[in-house]
Design a protein around this motif. Structure first.
Motif, mmCIF file in Angstrom:
data_model
loop_
_atom_site.group_PDB
_atom_site.id
_atom_site.type_symbol
_atom_site.label_atom_id
_atom_site.label_comp_id
_atom_site.label_asym_id
_atom_site.label_seq_id
_atom_site.Cartn_x
_atom_site.Cartn_y
_atom_site.Cartn_z
ATOM 1 N N LYS A 54 0.846 -1.206 0.000
ATOM 2 C CA LYS A 54 0.000 0.000 0.000
ATOM 3 C C LYS A 54 0.874 1.246 0.000
ATOM 4 O O LYS A 54 0.903 1.988 0.984
ATOM 5 C CB LYS A 54 -0.897 -0.008 1.224
ATOM 6 C CG LYS A 54 -1.854 -1.167 1.256
ATOM 7 C CD LYS A 54 -3.135 -0.747 1.876
ATOM 8 C CE LYS A 54 -4.069 -1.939 1.829
ATOM 9 N NZ LYS A 54 -5.414 -1.544 1.669
ATOM 10 N N PRO A 55 1.595 1.484 -1.071
ATOM 11 C CA PRO A 55 2.513 2.633 -1.082
ATOM 12 C C PRO A 55 1.809 3.979 -0.963
ATOM 13 O O PRO A 55 2.396 4.934 -0.476
ATOM 14 C CB PRO A 55 3.247 2.500 -2.414
ATOM 15 C CG PRO A 55 2.417 1.600 -3.242
ATOM 16 C CD PRO A 55 1.632 0.736 -2.313
ATOM 17 N N GLU A 56 0.548 4.044 -1.373
ATOM 18 C CA GLU A 56 -0.162 5.324 -1.281
ATOM 19 C C GLU A 56 -0.499 5.696 0.166
ATOM 20 O O GLU A 56 -0.719 6.860 0.475
ATOM 21 C CB GLU A 56 -1.445 5.297 -2.128
ATOM 22 C CG GLU A 56 -2.500 4.299 -1.663
ATOM 23 C CD GLU A 56 -2.294 2.893 -2.192
ATOM 24 O OE1 GLU A 56 -3.104 2.034 -1.836
ATOM 25 O OE2 GLU A 56 -1.334 2.655 -2.944
ATOM 26 N N HIS A 57 -0.516 4.717 1.071
ATOM 27 C CA HIS A 57 -0.808 4.981 2.475
ATOM 28 C C HIS A 57 0.450 5.015 3.338
ATOM 29 O O HIS A 57 0.375 5.379 4.507
ATOM 30 C CB HIS A 57 -1.757 3.914 3.036
ATOM 31 C CG HIS A 57 -3.104 3.950 2.404
ATOM 32 N ND1 HIS A 57 -3.972 5.003 2.557
ATOM 33 C CD2 HIS A 57 -3.735 3.064 1.591
ATOM 34 C CE1 HIS A 57 -5.072 4.762 1.879
ATOM 35 N NE2 HIS A 57 -4.961 3.576 1.272
ATOM 36 N N ALA A 58 1.570 4.619 2.779
ATOM 37 C CA ALA A 58 2.817 4.616 3.539
ATOM 38 C C ALA A 58 3.364 6.034 3.623
ATOM 39 O O ALA A 58 3.194 6.842 2.714
ATOM 40 C CB ALA A 58 3.830 3.697 2.880
ATOM 41 N N GLY A 59 4.004 6.307 4.736
ATOM 42 C CA GLY A 59 4.524 7.656 4.943
ATOM 43 C C GLY A 59 6.021 7.672 5.171
ATOM 44 O O GLY A 59 6.740 6.712 4.855
ATOM 45 N N VAL A 60 6.454 8.763 5.756
ATOM 46 C CA VAL A 60 7.876 8.967 6.007
ATOM 47 C C VAL A 60 8.400 7.966 7.041
ATOM 48 O O VAL A 60 9.519 7.485 6.933
ATOM 49 C CB VAL A 60 8.115 10.410 6.487
ATOM 50 C CG1 VAL A 60 9.565 10.645 6.849
ATOM 51 C CG2 VAL A 60 7.671 11.396 5.434
ATOM 52 N N VAL A 61 7.577 7.631 8.031
ATOM 53 C CA VAL A 61 8.014 6.715 9.086
ATOM 54 C C VAL A 61 8.334 5.344 8.504
ATOM 55 O O VAL A 61 9.377 4.756 8.813
ATOM 56 C CB VAL A 61 6.940 6.608 10.194
ATOM 57 C CG1 VAL A 61 7.313 5.546 11.206
ATOM 58 C CG2 VAL A 61 6.737 7.947 10.857
ATOM 59 N N GLU A 62 7.456 4.833 7.665
ATOM 60 C CA GLU A 62 7.701 3.525 7.064
ATOM 61 C C GLU A 62 8.960 3.540 6.212
ATOM 62 O O GLU A 62 9.755 2.609 6.230
ATOM 63 C CB GLU A 62 6.503 3.071 6.225
ATOM 64 C CG GLU A 62 5.312 2.658 7.048
ATOM 65 C CD GLU A 62 4.373 3.824 7.335
ATOM 66 O OE1 GLU A 62 4.751 4.989 7.079
ATOM 67 O OE2 GLU A 62 3.268 3.567 7.832
ATOM 68 N N GLY A 63 9.143 4.605 5.463
ATOM 69 C CA GLY A 63 10.337 4.724 4.636
ATOM 70 C C GLY A 63 11.610 4.790 5.464
ATOM 71 O O GLY A 63 12.617 4.168 5.131
#
Length: 72
Positions: free
Chosen positions: A25-34
Motif C-alpha cells: 500500500k505505497p499510497e498509504h505509507a509515509g515517512v516513518v515507514e520509509g
C-alpha cells in the motif's frame, strides 16, 4: 538470552511491517515507514566483524556467565 532476542524480534517485525506496507500500500505509507525500512536495510550493511566474539582461550569458567569484554 531473552533480553537479546525479544528486542531483535520486535525490531525485525517492525521492519517487515514497514517494508510490506511500502510494497503493498505505497499510497498509504509515509515517512516513518520509509525511514524504518531504509534504516533496517542500512543496518544490514554492517560488516560481520563488528559483532562481539569470545575467543576459545578466553571462555568463562561458568557457562551461565556471559562475557562481554575482549582484550588482546
Amino acid at each position: 538470552m531473552v533480553r537479546r532476542w525479544v528486542p531483535a524480534l520486535v525490531l525485525g517485525g517492525v521492519w517487515w511491517w514497514a517494508v510490506l506496507r511500502l510494497l503493498l500500500k505505497p499510497e498509504h505509507a509515509g515517512v516513518v515507514e520509509g525511514a524504518v525500512a531504509a534504516g533496517g536495510w542500512g543496518l544490514s550493511l554492517l560488516p560481520v566483524h563488528v559483532a562481539a566474539a569470545v575467543r576459545p582461550d578466553q571462555v568463562a569458567e561458568d557457562p551461565e556467565t556471559e562475557r562481554t569484554d575482549i582484550s588482546t
